[in-house]
Design an enzyme around this catalytic site. Structure first.
Site, PDB file in Angstrom:
ATOM      1  N   THR A   1      -8.292  -4.070   0.696  1.00  0.00           N
ATOM      2  CA  THR A   1      -7.032  -5.229   0.971  1.00  0.00           C
ATOM      3  C   THR A   1      -7.539  -6.461   1.167  1.00  0.00           C
ATOM      4  O   THR A   1      -6.444  -7.186   1.231  1.00  0.00           O
ATOM      5  CB  THR A   1      -5.617  -4.135   1.760  1.00  0.00           C
ATOM      6  OG1 THR A   1      -5.995  -2.643   1.871  1.00  0.00           O
ATOM      7  CG2 THR A   1      -4.726  -5.541   1.799  1.00  0.00           C
TER       8      THR A   1
ATOM      9  N   ASP B   1      -6.344   6.140  -1.789  1.00  0.00           N
ATOM     10  CA  ASP B   1      -6.665   4.492  -1.251  1.00  0.00           C
ATOM     11  C   ASP B   1      -5.499   3.295  -2.467  1.00  0.00           C
ATOM     12  O   ASP B   1      -5.918   3.216  -3.504  1.00  0.00           O
ATOM     13  CB  ASP B   1      -7.833   4.530  -1.299  1.00  0.00           C
ATOM     14  CG  ASP B   1      -7.862   3.288  -0.706  1.00  0.00           C
ATOM     15  OD1 ASP B   1      -6.745   2.876  -0.004  1.00  0.00           O
ATOM     16  OD2 ASP B   1      -8.714   3.150   0.824  1.00  0.00           O
TER      17      ASP B   1
ATOM     18  N   GLU C   1      -3.404   6.958   2.910  1.00  0.00           N
ATOM     19  CA  GLU C   1      -4.580   6.385   4.002  1.00  0.00           C
ATOM     20  C   GLU C   1      -2.726   5.854   5.183  1.00  0.00           C
ATOM     21  O   GLU C   1      -3.498   5.905   6.242  1.00  0.00           O
ATOM     22  CB  GLU C   1      -4.813   5.087   4.218  1.00  0.00           C
ATOM     23  CG  GLU C   1      -5.484   4.374   4.688  1.00  0.00           C
ATOM     24  CD  GLU C   1      -5.863   1.896   4.681  1.00  0.00           C
ATOM     25  OE1 GLU C   1      -6.415   2.219   5.130  1.00  0.00           O
ATOM     26  OE2 GLU C   1      -5.856   3.002   3.464  1.00  0.00           O
TER      27      GLU C   1
ATOM     28  N   ASP D   1     -11.464   6.612   0.577  1.00  0.00           N
ATOM     29  CA  ASP D   1     -12.658   5.295   0.329  1.00  0.00           C
ATOM     30  C   ASP D   1     -13.117   6.638  -0.726  1.00  0.00           C
ATOM     31  O   ASP D   1     -13.502   5.586  -1.680  1.00  0.00           O
ATOM     32  CB  ASP D   1     -12.998   5.057   1.489  1.00  0.00           C
ATOM     33  CG  ASP D   1     -12.064   3.929   2.577  1.00  0.00           C
ATOM     34  OD1 ASP D   1     -11.650   3.274   1.552  1.00  0.00           O
ATOM     35  OD2 ASP D   1     -12.021   3.867   3.602  1.00  0.00           O
TER      36      ASP D   1
ATOM     37  N   ILE E   1      -5.125   0.242  -2.084  1.00  0.00           N
ATOM     38  CA  ILE E   1      -5.758  -0.562  -2.432  1.00  0.00           C
ATOM     39  C   ILE E   1      -6.809  -0.817  -2.520  1.00  0.00           C
ATOM     40  O   ILE E   1      -6.167  -1.439  -0.196  1.00  0.00           O
ATOM     41  CB  ILE E   1      -4.842  -1.955  -3.165  1.00  0.00           C
ATOM     42  CG1 ILE E   1      -3.042  -1.624  -3.095  1.00  0.00           C
ATOM     43  CG2 ILE E   1      -5.625  -2.860  -2.332  1.00  0.00           C
ATOM     44  CD1 ILE E   1      -2.232  -3.093  -2.744  1.00  0.00           C
ATOM     45  N   ASP E   2      -7.968  -0.123  -1.983  1.00  0.00           N
ATOM     46  CA  ASP E   2      -9.161  -0.363  -1.601  1.00  0.00           C
ATOM     47  C   ASP E   2      -9.458  -1.860  -0.969  1.00  0.00           C
ATOM     48  O   ASP E   2      -9.158  -2.283  -2.552  1.00  0.00           O
ATOM     49  CB  ASP E   2      -9.807   0.415  -2.048  1.00  0.00           C
ATOM     50  CG  ASP E   2     -10.948   0.653  -0.718  1.00  0.00           C
ATOM     51  OD1 ASP E   2     -11.259   0.287   0.115  1.00  0.00           O
ATOM     52  OD2 ASP E   2     -12.503   0.293  -1.410  1.00  0.00           O
TER      53      ASP E   2
ATOM     54  N   ASP F   1       0.771  -1.017  -0.041  1.00  0.00           N
ATOM     55  CA  ASP F   1       0.118  -0.304  -0.456  1.00  0.00           C
ATOM     56  C   ASP F   1       0.741   1.363  -0.093  1.00  0.00           C
ATOM     57  O   ASP F   1       0.693   1.571  -0.653  1.00  0.00           O
ATOM     58  CB  ASP F   1      -0.629   0.012   1.175  1.00  0.00           C
ATOM     59  CG  ASP F   1      -2.151  -0.866   1.355  1.00  0.00           C
ATOM     60  OD1 ASP F   1      -2.674  -0.803  -0.071  1.00  0.00           O
ATOM     61  OD2 ASP F   1      -3.077  -1.309   2.059  1.00  0.00           O
TER      62      ASP F   1
END
Length: 377
Positions: free
Chosen positions: A158, A153, A79, A299, A155-156, A54
């Site tokens: 995860t 974000d 994030e 997000d 990798i939303d 991330d």
């Protein structure tokens, strides 16, 4: 602004490549999914390799955007923290360096000398993606880069990315879970008002290549600012009745109220906040309702911009429930420029009132109405 959108599409595709490489390359995949034991158990880099993936994506986007638009560099938020402690107790700040070799050396320090994994990751970071097709020529907006900020974000969803289930999708249906739900989200907002004005969504695991068998992605983008509303997705045609997507962990009272409103066959469940909003964008659901403050600005910012371009939005659920003027009140929309003063850490940027993502104001009103008596106490 066309240059900024083209850049965001390119860096989102680079990010998607990194996400795919971490699953495709053996040394990286092992770090991504294996639960270590024994002496390795307490090594932060092993426990948190998913977080490193991330952070690498986040810092790559920050580096590339800051290089082309230096006036935005201090307003690119993500994030993750980019500070890591390796197995020797050394603190390492993850950044993208000028060359692939320098980035590999820095990542090797985080990865306790795992030069193979570090080199694979560095190569993906510095590799330019294939050109992204998007009709952005002539896009002009009444704002400049110095007025904008960015939420990333990397990798939303995860957990879905780590688990890696490969679901078979039916045409016109959403994916309740699996790799399809993992998204790269880059949202742009006005610093003065917090309005989302540009969003890029990349779905790294959209479909398998019939020839090679590898994953291929899909990108979506939208711009909504100063009377300009452009989106790569056509506005879906409305169907009969209302359909909604929720988290499977949603409160029972919300599930009950929306089941009564929509019918059991039009109440769906899916993973990932970004993916559920994308389902609304694509017309796979009419609304996404979340009663908890469990999502964050990173997000919702990117998909919010796409919904605005389609005539919809993402509203604060609690404000909707309390607003005397209902869904016509512009103050109910989520904004992205101010933290919650009484909160600490990541919670400063939580969407604390829950949210409702919608394409049409009438659908927003229809979804919120049955919830007033259930949630307002």
């Amino acid at each position: 602004m066309a240059d900024l959108l083209r850049l965001l599409l390119r860096v989102a595709e680079k990010a998607a490549n990194v996400a795919r490489v971490c699953r495709q390359e053996g040394p990286l995949f092992e770090l991504l999914v294996q639960e270590k034991t024994g002496d390795d158990k307490n090594k932060k880099f092993v426990q948190d390799f998913k977080t490193l993936a991330d952070v690498v994506i986040q810092e790559m986007i920050r580096h590339d955007v800051g290089a082309q638009f230096p006036e935005m560099a201090a307003f690119i938020h993500g994030e993750e923290s980019n500070k890591f402690e390796n197995g020797l107790g050394e603190s390492v700040t993850v950044t993208v360096c000028a060359t692939q070799e320098e980035t590999a050396a820095l990542l090797a320090a985080v990865l306790d000398g795992d030069h193979t994994a570090a080199s694979l990751l560095a190569r993906a970071i510095h590799q330019d993606p294939a050109s992204i097709d998007a009709d952005t020529d002539g896009l002009t907006l009444p704002v400049g880069p110095s007025e904008l900020g960015i939420w990333i974000d990397p990798i939303d969803a995860t957990s879905q990315y780590i688990e890696g289930r490969e679901e078979v999708l039916e045409e016109g249906h959403l994916a309740p879970s699996g790799l399809h739900c993992a998204l790269v989200l880059i949202g742009v907002y006005l610093r003065s008002t917090g309005e989302p004005v540009m969003g890029v969504i990349n779905q790294p695991f959209n479909h398998k290549d019939p020839a090679g068998g590898g994953w291929r992605g899909k990108h979506f983008w939208g711009v909504s600012c100063g009377g300009v509303d452009v989106c790569s997705v056509s506005r879906p045609k409305g169907g009969a009745g209302l359909s909604a997507v929720l988290s499977s962990s949603e409160k029972p009272v919300v599930k009950e109220a929306l089941t009564a409103l929509c019918g059991a066959d039009k109440l769906m469940y899916a993973s990932g906040a970004g993916y559920k909003i994308l389902c609304v964008i694509q017309g796979l659901a009419d609304v996404y309702v979340l009663s908890e403050g469990s999502t964050f600005k990173w997000d919702s910012c990117a998909p919010h911009a796409l919904l605005r371009a389609l005539g919809g939005g993402v509203a604060d659920l609690t404000k909707c429930l309390r607003s005397g003027s209902g869904a016509q009140d512009p103050q109910i929309e989520l904004t992205y420029h101010q933290p919650c003063a009484e909160c600490k850490g990541a919670e400063r940027w939580a969407n604390r009132g829950g949210l409702v993502a919608y394409r049409d104001r009438s659908q927003l009103l229809a979804a919120v109405g049955p919830l007033k008596d259930k949630l307002l106490v």
